[in-house]
Design an enzyme around this catalytic site. Structure first.
Site, PDB file in Angstrom:
ATOM      1  N   SER A 170      25.940  -6.240 -28.210  1.00 19.45           N
ATOM      2  CA  SER A 170      25.465  -7.407 -27.468  1.00 19.45           C
ATOM      3  C   SER A 170      24.600  -7.018 -26.286  1.00 19.45           C
ATOM      4  O   SER A 170      24.017  -7.881 -25.625  1.00 19.45           O
ATOM      5  CB  SER A 170      26.654  -8.231 -26.963  1.00 19.45           C
TER       6      SER A 170
ATOM      7  N   PRO B 208      27.477  -9.023  -8.336  1.00 19.29           N
ATOM      8  CA  PRO B 208      26.742  -8.895  -9.604  1.00 19.29           C
ATOM      9  C   PRO B 208      27.116  -9.943 -10.640  1.00 19.29           C
ATOM     10  O   PRO B 208      26.252 -10.386 -11.421  1.00 19.29           O
ATOM     11  CB  PRO B 208      27.082  -7.478 -10.079  1.00 19.29           C
TER      12      PRO B 208
ATOM     13  N   ASN C 109      25.725 -12.762 -24.012  1.00 20.21           N
ATOM     14  CA  ASN C 109      25.376 -13.276 -25.327  1.00 20.21           C
ATOM     15  C   ASN C 109      24.161 -14.191 -25.332  1.00 20.21           C
ATOM     16  O   ASN C 109      23.538 -14.390 -26.381  1.00 20.21           O
ATOM     17  CB  ASN C 109      26.579 -14.002 -25.928  1.00 20.21           C
TER      18      ASN C 109
ATOM     19  N   THR D  64     -11.878   0.785 -58.661  1.00 15.84           N
ATOM     20  CA  THR D  64     -10.588   0.160 -58.930  1.00 15.84           C
ATOM     21  C   THR D  64      -9.760   1.132 -59.754  1.00 15.84           C
ATOM     22  O   THR D  64     -10.306   1.854 -60.592  1.00 15.84           O
ATOM     23  CB  THR D  64     -10.753  -1.171 -59.699  1.00 15.84           C
ATOM     24  N   HIS D  65      -8.462   1.176 -59.509  1.00 18.73           N
ATOM     25  CA  HIS D  65      -7.577   2.138 -60.178  1.00 18.73           C
ATOM     26  C   HIS D  65      -8.020   3.579 -59.914  1.00 18.73           C
ATOM     27  O   HIS D  65      -7.779   4.464 -60.744  1.00 18.73           O
ATOM     28  CB  HIS D  65      -7.515   1.889 -61.693  1.00 18.73           C
TER      29      HIS D  65
ATOM     30  N   SER E 164      -8.359  23.372 -37.961  1.00 20.58           N
ATOM     31  CA  SER E 164      -7.540  24.404 -38.584  1.00 20.58           C
ATOM     32  C   SER E 164      -7.513  25.654 -37.722  1.00 20.58           C
ATOM     33  O   SER E 164      -8.513  26.023 -37.102  1.00 20.58           O
ATOM     34  CB  SER E 164      -8.087  24.746 -39.974  1.00 20.58           C
TER      35      SER E 164
ATOM     36  N   VAL F 245     -12.860  20.373 -39.893  1.00 19.93           N
ATOM     37  CA  VAL F 245     -12.580  19.198 -39.070  1.00 19.93           C
ATOM     38  C   VAL F 245     -11.835  18.184 -39.932  1.00 19.93           C
ATOM     39  O   VAL F 245     -12.247  17.903 -41.061  1.00 19.93           O
ATOM     40  CB  VAL F 245     -13.874  18.569 -38.518  1.00 19.93           C
ATOM     41  N   ASN F 246     -10.753  17.648 -39.408  1.00 16.64           N
ATOM     42  CA  ASN F 246      -9.890  16.765 -40.188  1.00 16.64           C
ATOM     43  C   ASN F 246      -9.963  15.316 -39.702  1.00 16.64           C
ATOM     44  O   ASN F 246     -10.308  15.058 -38.546  1.00 16.64           O
ATOM     45  CB  ASN F 246      -8.445  17.258 -40.102  1.00 16.64           C
TER      46      ASN F 246
END
Length: 494
Positions: A128, A160, A171, A217-218, A348, A355-356
């Protein structure tokens, strides 16, 4: 020797996150403490912290995960909003204005984040969120006491429970804070970030509208389209994604506050719920309102499940977009190479010059995390028993994390990748002209079966489509050139 070193390393690794639990630069031997009390008795609390006994007890009882697992800051700030609003309303119901105004001032410091170091509790606690709710009550109480010149831990003149928590329960406060945090983050962070990315993709769609390329496609060659059309699909995905997220806000605006323990409103005054919602709306500038049914608001968190479902859909969209872009940019010489992506850093440590597509990879990892978070939230949301869901902390942790990750990743992806994407028109043209699927343009003229024979013959013999069609005698060279025109294949005919 190595075994001894390994043992020492493992021991250090196990203990490395323990020291921050003191939340003080002083050594344990020199740290000063004060006595705080709850219904279980006295506890020693660091003298330079505003939290009290219940927070300290939670630190001892739920030492799970370390500082990185603390309650998300947006939730703590939302609690500040709630406590300020509650104090405002409670003063109209008899709370001493001196106490109420001190609570408001302390709550403002929670809202602006200046007290964030006083909220050390982790997500992994009662379902809770009671420990965190009391952490908020204790911090605001002690800070208000300090503002009034009192003694920390005295609970006077600001208690408090009796004052900071007046007419409230864990709740109803925790779900209220969850909704406030989620809405504020969606409005202030998520929607602007997604809009920025959507607009950048839209600009690229316009930039690339004249570039005709082969469709796929595919993972196989298909008929042509423009690169601009391809990017328009990405743009539309994000337009829908933004709309989906916005569509969840209506339920998130509903606040549980006023339901107290089980939804009945015990220990509140009539009208308290609506007035608190109005005060929260005033503080945030967002259209919060009291939930029409407090029993649902405490026992179920379908609105949060729905909201994260929209985030999950956005993550699916972003995963597809980022993957498409990095595949189209694969190479530079041995991949598709249709797009040139910005070069941001070396790729790398062993292959010079590599270059990635790092921004794409970061984005797809973010999407994977969000999809995992969706599973956690789905499980948590389905496990409300009777009058209370007790998986609240893990739900808001994952929701806030997903919002932040998608937002930050979208800004990073836009700035460091999308705006710098360039089309490799020479490579695009070369690939398209080699495609056998241009044969589709012949269907209306020579029929599907003959067109298929042309494509199969060209593929088998390694010739061009035109050479195969001419050798089969199905059409003349002039007819082929007239009918097979990629620029005529990118839209419906009049």
């Amino acid at each position: 020797m190595l075994r001894a070193s390994a043992t020492r390393f493992l021991s250090q690794a196990k203990n490395m996150n323990n020291s921050p639990r003191l939340f003080s630069s002083a050594s344990a031997a020199l740290q000063k403490f004060r006595a705080e009390r709850d219904t279980f008795g006295d506890l020693q609390v660091p003298a330079d912290r505003y939290w009290g006994a219940q927070t300290q007890r939670s630190l001892q009882n739920f030492d799970i995960g370390g500082p990185t697992e603390r309650m998300p800051e947006p939730l703590i700030r939302a609690f500040g909003v709630l406590k300020k609003a509650a104090a405002t309303v409670n003063m109209t119901y008899g709370l001493d204005p001196k106490v109420g105004e001190a609570i408001q001032k302390a709550a403002d410091e929670v809202i602006d984040g200046s007290l964030i170091d006083h909220f050390p509790l982790v997500v992994w606690q009662t379902g809770s969120g009671t420990q965190t709710k009391m952490n908020v009550n204790e911090v605001i109480s002690n800070r208000a006491i300090e503002l009034l010149g009192g003694e920390l831990g005295s609970k006077a003149p600001v208690h408090p429970n009796d004052h900071v928590n007046m007419s409230q329960s864990s709740n109803d406060t925790f779900p209220t804070a969850m909704h406030v945090a989620a809405v504020v983050e969606i409005h202030g962070r998520l929607i602007p970030a997604l809009t920025t990315l959507r607009d950048a993709l839209q600009a690229k769609s316009a930039e690339f509208e004249h570039i005709i390329k082969i469709g796929r496609t595919h993972l196989q060659d298909a008929t042509p389209l423009t690169l601009g059309q391809e990017f328009s699909g990405y743009t539309q995905q994000l337009t829908y994604g933004i709309a989906r997220v916005q569509g969840t806000l209506e339920r998130l605006y509903n606040l549980a506050q006023g339901g107290t323990a089980v939804g009945t409103g015990l220990n509140t005054r009539k009208g308290f719920d609506a007035k608190v919602a109005e005060a929260i709306a005033s503080i945030t500038g967002l259209p919060f309102k009291t939930a029409p049914n407090k029993f649902e608001a405490l026992a179920a968190h379908d609105a949060l499940v729905e909201a994260h479902g929209a985030l999950n859909t956005v993550a699916c969209s972003l995963m597809k977009i980022a993957n498409d872009i990095r595949y189209l940019g694969s190479g530079p010489r041995c991949g598709l190479g249709e797009l040139s992506l910005p070069e941001n850093e070396p790729g790398s440590s062993i292959m010079p010059g590599k270059v990635n597509p790092t921004q794409c990879e970061a984005m797809t990892m973010v999407c994977a995390q969000v999809m995992g978070n969706n599973t956690a939230i789905s499980v948590a949301g389905s496990n409300g028993q009777f009058e209370l869901n007790v998986f609240k902390p893990v739900m808001i942790k994952n929701l806030i994390q997903s919002i932040r990750l998608i937002s930050d990743a979208s800004i990073s992806f836009t700035k460091n990748c999308v705006v710098g994407i360039e089309a490799n028109e020479k490579k695009i043209s070369s690939i398209m002209n080699e495609s056998l699927m241009l044969v589709t343009a012949l269907n209306p003229h020579i029929g599907y079966d003959k067109a298929a024979k042309c494509a199969k013959k060209a593929h088998k013999e390694g010739t061009t489509l035109k050479e195969a069609a001419l050798s089969l005698g199905y059409l003349t060279s002039e007819e082929f050139d007239q009918w097979v025109r990629p620029e005529d294949m990118i839209s419906a005919k009049d």
